[in-house]
Design a protein around this motif. Structure first.
Motif, PDB file in Angstrom:
ATOM      1  N   PHE A  82     -22.431 -14.555 -80.654  1.00  0.00           N
ATOM      2  CA  PHE A  82     -22.026 -13.311 -80.013  1.00  0.00           C
ATOM      3  C   PHE A  82     -22.803 -13.139 -78.716  1.00  0.00           C
ATOM      4  O   PHE A  82     -23.982 -13.512 -78.640  1.00  0.00           O
ATOM      5  CB  PHE A  82     -22.356 -12.121 -80.920  1.00  0.00           C
ATOM      6  CG  PHE A  82     -21.239 -11.638 -81.805  1.00  0.00           C
ATOM      7  CD1 PHE A  82     -19.912 -11.888 -81.537  1.00  0.00           C
ATOM      8  CD2 PHE A  82     -21.537 -10.877 -82.923  1.00  0.00           C
ATOM      9  CE1 PHE A  82     -18.897 -11.414 -82.357  1.00  0.00           C
ATOM     10  CE2 PHE A  82     -20.543 -10.391 -83.746  1.00  0.00           C
ATOM     11  CZ  PHE A  82     -19.216 -10.665 -83.464  1.00  0.00           C
ATOM     12  N   PRO A  83     -22.181 -12.526 -77.718  1.00  0.00           N
ATOM     13  CA  PRO A  83     -22.904 -12.222 -76.479  1.00  0.00           C
ATOM     14  C   PRO A  83     -23.894 -11.071 -76.683  1.00  0.00           C
ATOM     15  O   PRO A  83     -23.906 -10.420 -77.736  1.00  0.00           O
ATOM     16  CB  PRO A  83     -21.784 -11.835 -75.505  1.00  0.00           C
ATOM     17  CG  PRO A  83     -20.669 -11.364 -76.372  1.00  0.00           C
ATOM     18  CD  PRO A  83     -20.770 -12.131 -77.658  1.00  0.00           C
ATOM     19  N   ASP A  84     -24.696 -10.825 -75.667  1.00  0.00           N
ATOM     20  CA  ASP A  84     -25.754  -9.814 -75.747  1.00  0.00           C
ATOM     21  C   ASP A  84     -25.260  -8.426 -76.136  1.00  0.00           C
ATOM     22  O   ASP A  84     -26.006  -7.656 -76.738  1.00  0.00           O
ATOM     23  CB  ASP A  84     -26.504  -9.719 -74.417  1.00  0.00           C
ATOM     24  CG  ASP A  84     -27.440 -10.893 -74.204  1.00  0.00           C
ATOM     25  OD1 ASP A  84     -27.569 -11.752 -75.103  1.00  0.00           O
ATOM     26  OD2 ASP A  84     -28.058 -10.960 -73.119  1.00  0.00           O
ATOM     27  N   GLU A  85     -24.017  -8.093 -75.823  1.00  0.00           N
ATOM     28  CA  GLU A  85     -23.531  -6.742 -76.131  1.00  0.00           C
ATOM     29  C   GLU A  85     -23.492  -6.451 -77.633  1.00  0.00           C
ATOM     30  O   GLU A  85     -23.404  -5.294 -78.042  1.00  0.00           O
ATOM     31  CB  GLU A  85     -22.168  -6.483 -75.491  1.00  0.00           C
ATOM     32  CG  GLU A  85     -21.053  -7.365 -76.010  1.00  0.00           C
ATOM     33  CD  GLU A  85     -19.804  -7.289 -75.162  1.00  0.00           C
ATOM     34  OE1 GLU A  85     -18.956  -6.416 -75.428  1.00  0.00           O
ATOM     35  OE2 GLU A  85     -19.680  -8.098 -74.234  1.00  0.00           O
ATOM     36  N   ALA A  86     -23.621  -7.475 -78.476  1.00  0.00           N
ATOM     37  CA  ALA A  86     -23.653  -7.267 -79.926  1.00  0.00           C
ATOM     38  C   ALA A  86     -25.056  -6.939 -80.437  1.00  0.00           C
ATOM     39  O   ALA A  86     -25.200  -6.396 -81.535  1.00  0.00           O
ATOM     40  CB  ALA A  86     -23.148  -8.514 -80.649  1.00  0.00           C
ATOM     41  N   ILE A  87     -26.089  -7.248 -79.658  1.00  0.00           N
ATOM     42  CA  ILE A  87     -27.469  -7.142 -80.150  1.00  0.00           C
ATOM     43  C   ILE A  87     -27.832  -5.713 -80.545  1.00  0.00           C
ATOM     44  O   ILE A  87     -28.306  -5.469 -81.657  1.00  0.00           O
ATOM     45  CB  ILE A  87     -28.466  -7.694 -79.104  1.00  0.00           C
ATOM     46  CG1 ILE A  87     -28.207  -9.189 -78.879  1.00  0.00           C
ATOM     47  CG2 ILE A  87     -29.904  -7.437 -79.542  1.00  0.00           C
ATOM     48  CD1 ILE A  87     -28.985  -9.781 -77.717  1.00  0.00           C
ATOM     49  N   GLU A  88     -27.620  -4.764 -79.664  1.00  0.00           N
ATOM     50  CA  GLU A  88     -28.031  -3.379 -79.938  1.00  0.00           C
ATOM     51  C   GLU A  88     -27.233  -2.756 -81.093  1.00  0.00           C
ATOM     52  O   GLU A  88     -27.822  -2.154 -81.981  1.00  0.00           O
ATOM     53  CB  GLU A  88     -27.955  -2.527 -78.672  1.00  0.00           C
ATOM     54  CG  GLU A  88     -28.312  -1.064 -78.868  1.00  0.00           C
ATOM     55  CD  GLU A  88     -29.684  -0.817 -79.530  1.00  0.00           C
ATOM     56  OE1 GLU A  88     -29.843   0.260 -80.148  1.00  0.00           O
ATOM     57  OE2 GLU A  88     -30.578  -1.679 -79.456  1.00  0.00           O
TER      58      GLU A  88
END
Length: 194
Positions: free
Chosen positions: A107-113
């Motif tokens: 997944f790209p960074d937008e999934a982290i938070e």
């Protein structure tokens, strides 16, 4: 790196024990899901006919054979690319209590938070390992929305599924982000030498 064995469905508390880089083997149930299924749920507003609370979702559109009694036999069940489905991550956690997602490519960074906030993880699986994954699926127990074949909702019973790697944990850590950051630094170093 620690090793874990989890049975799904599971709890947020168990998921928060996992750290990026840990190895996990899974027993219990996995729900197969894909783009069209999630579009039906979130864009069309249709409630899923399976309980997703505490679930492990596998991004897949499996190869199956329908038997005379109406059940499905597994032929080849592998993963599909996850990045295009990242927009569904937050609502899956918020509305349905999904705890884990697994697919191909991360997944790209937008999934982290959202994953940190919702107590979710992303499991990395070895690409091209569909033959092995298929042997770890004991049975296809339920299929919903068959008209979306093969992008239905699938309920698989699994044993010794994996090993999987925690690619994104519920603490804001992402192996995918770390690799990208290191690659960007290396690129800068190489460019400076030219």
């Amino acid at each position: 790196m620690a090793t874990h064995r989890l049975t799904f469905p599971t709890t947020e508390e168990q998921i928060r024990e996992l750290r990026a880089g840990d190895e996990v083997t899974v027993d219990g149930h996995i729900i197969g899901i894909r783009d069209r299924t999630q579009i039906r749920i979130f864009d069309e507003g249709v409630e899923p006919p399976m309980d997703l609370s505490g679930a492990f979702l596998l991004h897949t559109a499996p190869g199956v054979r329908k038997l005379e009694d109406g059940r499905y036999e597994k032929v080849c069940i592998g993963t599909t690319t996850s990045a295009r489905m990242v927009r569904f991550t937050e609502p899956l956690g918020e509305r349905y209590g999904v705890r884990a997602i697994c697919g191909k490519g991360g997944f790209p960074d937008e999934a982290i938070e959202p994953m940190r906030r919702m107590g979710m993880v992303y499991f990395a699986i070895v690409g091209g390992a569909a033959a092995l994954e298929t042997t770890q699926i004991e049975e296809i127990e339920e299929v919903a929305w068959e008209e979306l074949m093969p992008e239905c909702l699938w309920r698989f019973r699994v044993k010794d599924f994996g090993p999987l790697t925690v690619g994104i944990d519920a603490h804001g850590n992402s192996l995918y982000h770390d690799v990208q950051a290191r690659a960007q630094e290396k690129l800068k170093e190489l460019s400076a030498r030219l």
